[in-house]
Each structure stands twice: as structure tokens, then as C-alpha cells.
Scaffold this motif. Structure first.
Motif, PDB file in Angstrom:
ATOM      1  N   LYS A 108     -42.812  14.809 -19.802  1.00 47.60           N
ATOM      2  CA  LYS A 108     -44.136  14.208 -19.682  1.00 47.60           C
ATOM      3  C   LYS A 108     -44.385  13.449 -20.985  1.00 47.60           C
ATOM      4  CE  LYS A 108     -47.327  15.980 -17.234  1.00 47.60           C
ATOM      5  NZ  LYS A 108     -48.456  16.638 -16.601  1.00 47.60           N
ATOM      6  N   ILE A 109     -44.700  12.180 -20.866  1.00 46.43           N
ATOM      7  CA  ILE A 109     -44.960  11.318 -22.016  1.00 46.43           C
ATOM      8  C   ILE A 109     -46.402  10.872 -21.906  1.00 46.43           C
ATOM      9  CG2 ILE A 109     -44.306   9.183 -23.182  1.00 46.43           C
ATOM     10  CD1 ILE A 109     -41.585   9.663 -21.426  1.00 46.43           C
ATOM     11  N   LEU A 110     -47.201  11.239 -22.889  1.00 43.20           N
ATOM     12  CA  LEU A 110     -48.610  10.854 -22.917  1.00 43.20           C
ATOM     13  C   LEU A 110     -48.855   9.964 -24.122  1.00 43.20           C
ATOM     14  CD1 LEU A 110     -50.313  14.300 -22.195  1.00 43.20           C
ATOM     15  CD2 LEU A 110     -49.949  12.432 -20.585  1.00 43.20           C
ATOM     16  N   TYR A 111     -49.558   8.875 -23.864  1.00 47.07           N
ATOM     17  CA  TYR A 111     -49.918   7.941 -24.934  1.00 47.07           C
ATOM     18  C   TYR A 111     -51.389   7.626 -24.782  1.00 47.07           C
ATOM     19  CZ  TYR A 111     -50.694   3.442 -27.120  1.00 47.07           C
ATOM     20  OH  TYR A 111     -51.231   2.428 -27.859  1.00 47.07           O
ATOM     21  N   SER A 112     -52.097   7.602 -25.895  1.00 45.56           N
ATOM     22  CA  SER A 112     -53.522   7.298 -25.867  1.00 45.56           C
ATOM     23  C   SER A 112     -53.829   6.162 -26.825  1.00 45.56           C
ATOM     24  CB  SER A 112     -54.328   8.538 -26.265  1.00 45.56           C
ATOM     25  OG  SER A 112     -55.710   8.240 -26.243  1.00 45.56           O
ATOM     26  N   GLY A 113     -54.730   5.290 -26.402  1.00 44.47           N
ATOM     27  CA  GLY A 113     -55.174   4.179 -27.236  1.00 44.47           C
ATOM     28  C   GLY A 113     -56.633   3.883 -26.952  1.00 44.47           C
ATOM     29  N   THR A 114     -57.252   3.163 -27.859  1.00 41.35           N
ATOM     30  CA  THR A 114     -58.658   2.799 -27.693  1.00 41.35           C
ATOM     31  C   THR A 114     -58.920   1.459 -28.353  1.00 41.35           C
ATOM     32  OG1 THR A 114     -60.932   3.622 -27.872  1.00 41.35           O
ATOM     33  CG2 THR A 114     -59.513   3.937 -29.790  1.00 41.35           C
ATOM     34  N   CYS A 115     -60.105   0.940 -28.173  1.00 39.07           N
ATOM     35  CA  CYS A 115     -60.467  -0.344 -28.748  1.00 39.07           C
ATOM     36  C   CYS A 115     -61.819  -0.255 -29.437  1.00 39.07           C
ATOM     37  CB  CYS A 115     -60.545  -1.422 -27.671  1.00 39.07           C
ATOM     38  SG  CYS A 115     -59.006  -1.721 -26.814  1.00 39.07           S
ATOM     39  N   SER A 116     -61.936  -0.917 -30.555  1.00 40.58           N
ATOM     40  CA  SER A 116     -63.231  -1.172 -31.176  1.00 40.58           C
ATOM     41  C   SER A 116     -63.239  -2.686 -31.370  1.00 40.58           C
ATOM     42  CB  SER A 116     -63.404  -0.372 -32.477  1.00 40.58           C
ATOM     43  OG  SER A 116     -62.369  -0.663 -33.385  1.00 40.58           O
ATOM     44  N   MET A 117     -62.996  -3.163 -32.568  1.00 36.23           N
ATOM     45  CA  MET A 117     -62.861  -4.616 -32.753  1.00 36.23           C
ATOM     46  C   MET A 117     -61.468  -5.076 -32.323  1.00 36.23           C
ATOM     47  SD  MET A 117     -65.082  -5.271 -36.148  1.00 36.23           S
ATOM     48  CE  MET A 117     -65.245  -7.006 -35.924  1.00 36.23           C
ATOM     49  N   THR A 118     -60.477  -4.223 -32.510  1.00 32.77           N
ATOM     50  CA  THR A 118     -59.126  -4.456 -32.008  1.00 32.77           C
ATOM     51  C   THR A 118     -58.708  -3.200 -31.259  1.00 32.77           C
ATOM     52  OG1 THR A 118     -58.080  -3.557 -33.980  1.00 32.77           O
ATOM     53  CG2 THR A 118     -58.479  -5.940 -33.948  1.00 32.77           C
ATOM     54  N   CYS A 119     -57.628  -3.296 -30.527  1.00 38.55           N
ATOM     55  CA  CYS A 119     -57.124  -2.118 -29.823  1.00 38.55           C
ATOM     56  C   CYS A 119     -56.010  -1.488 -30.653  1.00 38.55           C
ATOM     57  CB  CYS A 119     -56.600  -2.509 -28.449  1.00 38.55           C
ATOM     58  SG  CYS A 119     -57.913  -3.105 -27.357  1.00 38.55           S
ATOM     59  N   PHE A 120     -56.007  -0.165 -30.698  1.00 40.05           N
ATOM     60  CA  PHE A 120     -55.030   0.547 -31.513  1.00 40.05           C
ATOM     61  C   PHE A 120     -54.642   1.861 -30.842  1.00 40.05           C
ATOM     62  CE2 PHE A 120     -59.311   1.470 -32.924  1.00 40.05           C
ATOM     63  CZ  PHE A 120     -59.350   2.854 -32.983  1.00 40.05           C
ATOM     64  N   PRO A 121     -53.445   2.372 -31.169  1.00 39.60           N
ATOM     65  CA  PRO A 121     -52.999   3.638 -30.592  1.00 39.60           C
ATOM     66  C   PRO A 121     -53.676   4.823 -31.271  1.00 39.60           C
ATOM     67  CG  PRO A 121     -51.305   2.750 -32.011  1.00 39.60           C
ATOM     68  CD  PRO A 121     -52.417   1.759 -31.990  1.00 39.60           C
ATOM     69  N   ILE A 122     -53.754   5.935 -30.542  1.00 39.85           N
ATOM     70  CA  ILE A 122     -54.278   7.169 -31.116  1.00 39.85           C
ATOM     71  C   ILE A 122     -53.140   8.163 -31.277  1.00 39.85           C
ATOM     72  CG2 ILE A 122     -55.873   9.089 -30.833  1.00 39.85           C
ATOM     73  CD1 ILE A 122     -57.655   7.197 -29.189  1.00 39.85           C
ATOM     74  N   PHE A 123     -52.470   8.504 -30.179  1.00 47.07           N
ATOM     75  CA  PHE A 123     -51.376   9.467 -30.300  1.00 47.07           C
ATOM     76  C   PHE A 123     -50.310   9.217 -29.250  1.00 47.07           C
ATOM     77  CE2 PHE A 123     -54.027  11.649 -27.150  1.00 47.07           C
ATOM     78  CZ  PHE A 123     -53.081  12.093 -26.234  1.00 47.07           C
ATOM     79  N   LEU A 124     -49.158   9.854 -29.493  1.00 45.92           N
ATOM     80  CA  LEU A 124     -48.066   9.895 -28.542  1.00 45.92           C
ATOM     81  C   LEU A 124     -47.530  11.317 -28.558  1.00 45.92           C
ATOM     82  CD1 LEU A 124     -45.968   8.405 -26.680  1.00 45.92           C
ATOM     83  CD2 LEU A 124     -44.554   8.194 -28.737  1.00 45.92           C
ATOM     84  N   THR A 125     -47.288  11.880 -27.380  1.00 49.14           N
ATOM     85  CA  THR A 125     -46.698  13.209 -27.285  1.00 49.14           C
ATOM     86  C   THR A 125     -45.676  13.218 -26.155  1.00 49.14           C
ATOM     87  OG1 THR A 125     -47.147  15.585 -27.151  1.00 49.14           O
ATOM     88  CG2 THR A 125     -48.477  14.176 -25.754  1.00 49.14           C
ATOM     89  N   VAL A 126     -44.611  13.987 -26.361  1.00 56.02           N
ATOM     90  CA  VAL A 126     -43.579  14.136 -25.342  1.00 56.02           C
ATOM     91  C   VAL A 126     -43.234  15.614 -25.250  1.00 56.02           C
ATOM     92  CG1 VAL A 126     -41.236  13.533 -24.635  1.00 56.02           C
ATOM     93  CG2 VAL A 126     -42.625  11.844 -25.841  1.00 56.02           C
TER      94      VAL A 126
END
Length: 184
Positions: free
Chosen positions: A137-155
Motif C-alpha cells: 500500500k503506497i499512500l501519498y498526501s499533498g496540499t495547496c496554499s499558494m503553491t501545491c506541495f507534498p506532505i508525506f509518503l508511506t509504503v
């Protein structure tokens, strides 16, 4: 006054021409998923010990299962990665990626490697992408404020062998707390 205007225009035009040929790379331009390949489940812990001996820190030792933290460093980035081991093999990993990494670049690299995500959730502006590949299971999280950026990655594995690792809870799920409650 005309002379100053012409001088200013010439200076600005010259500056723009000089810099227009230079390529501007995103801060994570030289980061690839291959740099995380040694942390994937079932990879040997000995590779990490050789590569990161000075930056490897034992966080938790519970007889059979150990939790480590390693500092991933390059000229352009530094971030921490947490992983569990058992019997000389990696069980899972979790990392908070640098906020200056570009979401679009990182997400596209995951799509290029694993195909389109199986699941996508957007909650309060935070996206969670999920892939399921070969019992991983590969989970990736990202969000945006003024630009979009990653938060975390887990496997982590979707299923661990019984009985020795049947009660193992991956680091990400320990942070979440939901899976820990179910296992009690």
C-alpha cells in the motif's frame, strides 16, 4: 530624461536576455523515487546500515521489531524517514517530504512508476492518493496554499505474515491511531 529611460530599458532588456537562457529547476529536480527504493518492505536492512551508518538512529527496540530514523540528505534537501525492521528486513517506511518539493512533480513521478492511483480523497484541502501494488500500500498526501506541495509518503504491506508479524502496525497507522484501536 530620455537618456535615463533608454539606459533603464537597455539594462532591463539585457538582464532579461541574460537570464532567459538559464534553466530554473524545481528544488526537487534531482530527487527520484529510486532514492527511497532501499526502504521498501522486504529490502535488506544491511544496505541502509552501509549507506547511512552515521545518520541512522534507533528510536524503539521491541525485541523482534525495531523502529529507526534516518536523515536523508542531499545538496538540495534534507528530510527524516522512519522505518521498521524485523529479522534484517524492512517492514514499512514513512517520511514527511520537504514543503518546497513540488507536488505536481512528485505526484507525476508516482503515477509514472505505479500508474493511476486506486483511490483519491480530498478532505479540507488535503489530498490523499493510494496505490496498491504487489501486496504494497503506497499512500501519498499533498496540499495547496499558494503553491501545491507534498506532505508525506508511506509504503507498507497490506498483509504481514502470521503469527510473528500478524499484530504489527505500520508507522503511518500508529500515527493515525485508527488501526491501533482496532488491533487492541
Amino acid at each position: 530624461m530620455k537618456f535615463l529611460s533608454k539606459l533603464f530599458f537597455t539594462f532591463i532588456l539585457g538582464f532579461n536576455l541574460q537570464n532567459s537562457s538559464g534553466k530554473v529547476d524545481p528544488p526537487n529536480y534531482n530527487f527520484t523515487l529510486d532514492k527511497l527504493a532501499i526502504y521498501y518492505p522486504d529490502k535488506p536492512f544491511s544496505e541502509i546500515e552501509k549507506l547511512h551508518k552515521e545518520r541512522l538512529q534507533l528510536i524503539k527496540d521491541e525485541q523482534e521489531i525495531k523502529l529507526y530514523k534516518v536523515l536523508i540528505q542531499d545538496r538540495r534537501y534534507t528530510f527524516s524517514l522512519f522505518f521498521h525492521t524485523s529479522k534484517g528486513k524492512i517492514l514499512d517506511f514513512y517520511t514527511r517530504l520537504p514543503n518546497y518539493f513540488l507536488h505536481d512533480v512528485f505526484h507525476q513521478s508516482l503515477i509514472n512508476r505505479y500508474g493511476k492511483q486506486k483511490e483519491y480523497k480530498l478532505t479540507n484541502g488535503v489530498a490523499l492518493y493510494q496505490w496498491e501494488v504487489d501486496n504494497l500500500k503506497i499512500l501519498y498526501s499533498g496540499t495547496c496554499s499558494m503553491t501545491c506541495f507534498p506532505i508525506f509518503l508511506t509504503v507498507y504491506k497490506m498483509k504481514y505474515p502470521e503469527p510473528e508479524l500478524g499484530s504489527f502496525v505500520p508507522y503511518y497507522l500508529q500515527l493515525d491511531g485508527v488501526e491501533v484501536e482496532k488491533k487492541k
